[in-house]
Scaffold this active site. Structure first.
Site, mmCIF file in Angstrom:
data_model
loop_
_atom_site.group_PDB
_atom_site.id
_atom_site.type_symbol
_atom_site.label_atom_id
_atom_site.label_comp_id
_atom_site.label_asym_id
_atom_site.label_seq_id
_atom_site.Cartn_x
_atom_site.Cartn_y
_atom_site.Cartn_z
ATOM 1 N N LYS A 199 -36.073 21.348 -19.687
ATOM 2 C CA LYS A 199 -37.070 20.798 -18.767
ATOM 3 C C LYS A 199 -36.876 21.296 -17.330
ATOM 4 C CE LYS A 199 -39.729 17.996 -19.484
ATOM 5 N NZ LYS A 199 -39.520 16.551 -19.569
ATOM 6 N N GLU A 237 -45.182 15.116 -8.235
ATOM 7 C CA GLU A 237 -45.372 13.799 -8.843
ATOM 8 C C GLU A 237 -45.096 12.681 -7.843
ATOM 9 O OE1 GLU A 237 -44.308 15.060 -13.455
ATOM 10 O OE2 GLU A 237 -42.847 13.956 -12.266
ATOM 11 N N SER A 245 -33.905 17.495 -16.664
ATOM 12 C CA SER A 245 -33.790 16.267 -17.445
ATOM 13 C C SER A 245 -32.328 15.999 -17.758
ATOM 14 C CB SER A 245 -34.582 16.397 -18.746
ATOM 15 O OG SER A 245 -34.232 15.395 -19.670
#
Length: 459
Positions: free
Chosen positions: A283, A290, A277
């Site tokens: 993160k 995804e 991130s």
């Protein structure tokens, strides 16, 4: 430049119309198929005495030169030409003169583009199949090493019964195995040659269509010239198969995303297949999974688009069919890229075996086996179901799995329970008792792995 079909026309095509009509921006993708198809056509024309051997050699030499120069970058395909066929023919005439003008004898752009598309899709089917093989190999590798890695099996995304990681992965092996079988089916069904169909009604030239088909590796010629130039069933089948592949990848991605979450922690995705991130330093995001999940819609769109395009087209060829390229090309690239990336992610993924086993225990996946224990000791199943439900409520209150509940607590709810309940509900016992074909026990799973190994050897 003057169009190859311009003799009938007395004025230039409006530039907007020309650009709207042109396909060179996307059909240049199969320049190699177009040239190889032309070489086979010319070889057949010479065999039939329609061209001389000298003309054949001149044309083939010119075509080979164009092919080599495009591959090396010496010759650029530009929007100066309407389509790939015009590019090849115009450059051939520039290079070899009048002999090049005979290339199109006994042929229409309709059967030419039908041939190019079939040759191209045939190649893509084989390339897709090779990537499916890589996926199957990655899955099989995980299965071999995890015959006794216990984890929860799910229904409704709720922990249901204990299985093994090998068993879970075996479900995906079966899915991609079916995808492989679909590739074989598509290849076999599409492998007929449309060249020689002409615009729609064949030709008066004495073509040997069977010979051309043989030169290009087809099983034979198409048997109806109208269908030959207007058939796109094989492409719709291929896009349907790609959509199935993407659906399987998307389901797999969804599970990887869930398993990668802080709540599950079943897997650790390799750094090479993750991103962080820009603001949250902790993160580690499952971006590949995804994106695969997200890109599935693009492939579905190509299938839907072509079905809608084809649904209202009367026989034979219509310009609408030019829409069989841009979206399908994107769908092909997307699916191949997703297969390649996902297989790489799988190979480098670390599975947290202890975490999965604990999750199975705390999810009460052995509750059915506890009920079966009671049934085997004479308790009616409906009563056993209620008894184990009470045990689960008690364990939830104590925040422990059934495995850790003291025997005296068991006996308070049913005196039938004895010390052997713990062996009966151990994950190992729960899994090992399931030995029917296709079940997660070591014996059937080892048989499945052996069967899959043999399948891959014969791929």
């Amino acid at each position: 430049m003057a169009q190859l079909w311009g003799g009938r026309f007395t004025k230039e095509t409006d530039q907007l119309v020309y650009k709207f009509n042109a396909s060179i921006s996307f059909d240049q993708r199969f320049y190699e198929q177009d040239i190889k198809g032309s070489m086979a056509h010319v070889t057949m024309l010479a065999k039939q005495g329609i061209l001389t051997d000298a003309e054949k050699e001149t044309i083939i030499t010119g075509l080979q030169g164009i092919l080599d120069d495009v591959k090396s970058g010496k010759l650029e395909i530009t929007d100066k030409y309407e389509d790939i066929h015009s590019f090849v023919e115009a450059n051939l005439i520039d290079r070899v003169g009048d002999a090049g003008k005979k290339l199109h004898t006994g042929r229409s752009r309709n059967d030419q583009v039908a041939l190019d598309m079939k040759l191209y899709i045939r190649d893509e089917v084989q390339e897709t199949d090779a990537l499916i093989k890589e996926m199957l190999e990655a899955i099989l590798g995980i299965m071999e090493n995890n015959l006794e890695t216990y984890m929860p099996g799910f229904t409704h995304l709720q922990k249901a019964q204990p299985i093994t990681l090998a068993h879970h992965m075996g479900a995906y092996f079966e899915m991609f195995k079916r995808d492989h079988e679909r590739m074989k089916d598509i290849y076999a069904r599409m492998n007929t040659c449309p060249l020689g169909s002409g615009a729609l009604a064949g030709t008066t030239y004495p073509l040997d269509r069977a010979y051309t088909a043989k030169l290009l590796g087809f099983d034979g010629p198409t048997m109806n010239s109208m269908d030959g130039v207007s058939d796109r069933d094989y492409l719709i089948e291929y896009l349907s198969a790609l959509s199935m592949i993407m659906m399987h990848l998307s389901r797999f991605s969804e599970e990887v995303i869930i398993w990668n979450s802080n709540e599950y922690k079943f897997v650790e995705i390799d750094d090479a297949y993750s991103t962080g991130s820009s603001i949250m330093p902790q993160k580690k995001n499952p971006d590949i999974a995804e994106l695969v999940r997200g890109k599935t819609g693009r492939v579905y769109a190509a299938l839907t688009g072509l079905l809608v395009t084809m649904k209202g087209i009367p026989l034979a060829y219509n310009k609408d069919m030019q829409e069989d390229k841009e979206l399908p090309f994107d769908a092909i690239d997307t699916t191949k890229g997703c297969l390649q990336l996902f297989a790489g992610m799988l190979r480098t993924m670390t599975f947290k075996n202890d975490r999965m086993e604990e999750s199975a225990k705390h999810g009460f996946t052995n509750a059915t086996d506890a009920a079966d224990y009671l049934v085997n000791h004479g308790v009616p199943f409906r009563d056993a179901h209620g008894i184990v439900g009470q045990l689960v409520l008690l364990c939830l209150d104590k925040k422990i799995p059934l495995d850790d509940l003291p025997l005296e607590e068991y006996k308070k709810i049913s005196p039938v329970f004895e010390e052997d309940i713990y062996e009966a509900i151990s994950l190992k016992t729960c899994v090992e008792k399931r030995n029917t074909t296709g079940a997660p026990g070591v014996k059937p799973m080892q048989e499945a792995v052996d069967s899959y190994k043999k399948y891959m050897e014969e791929y």
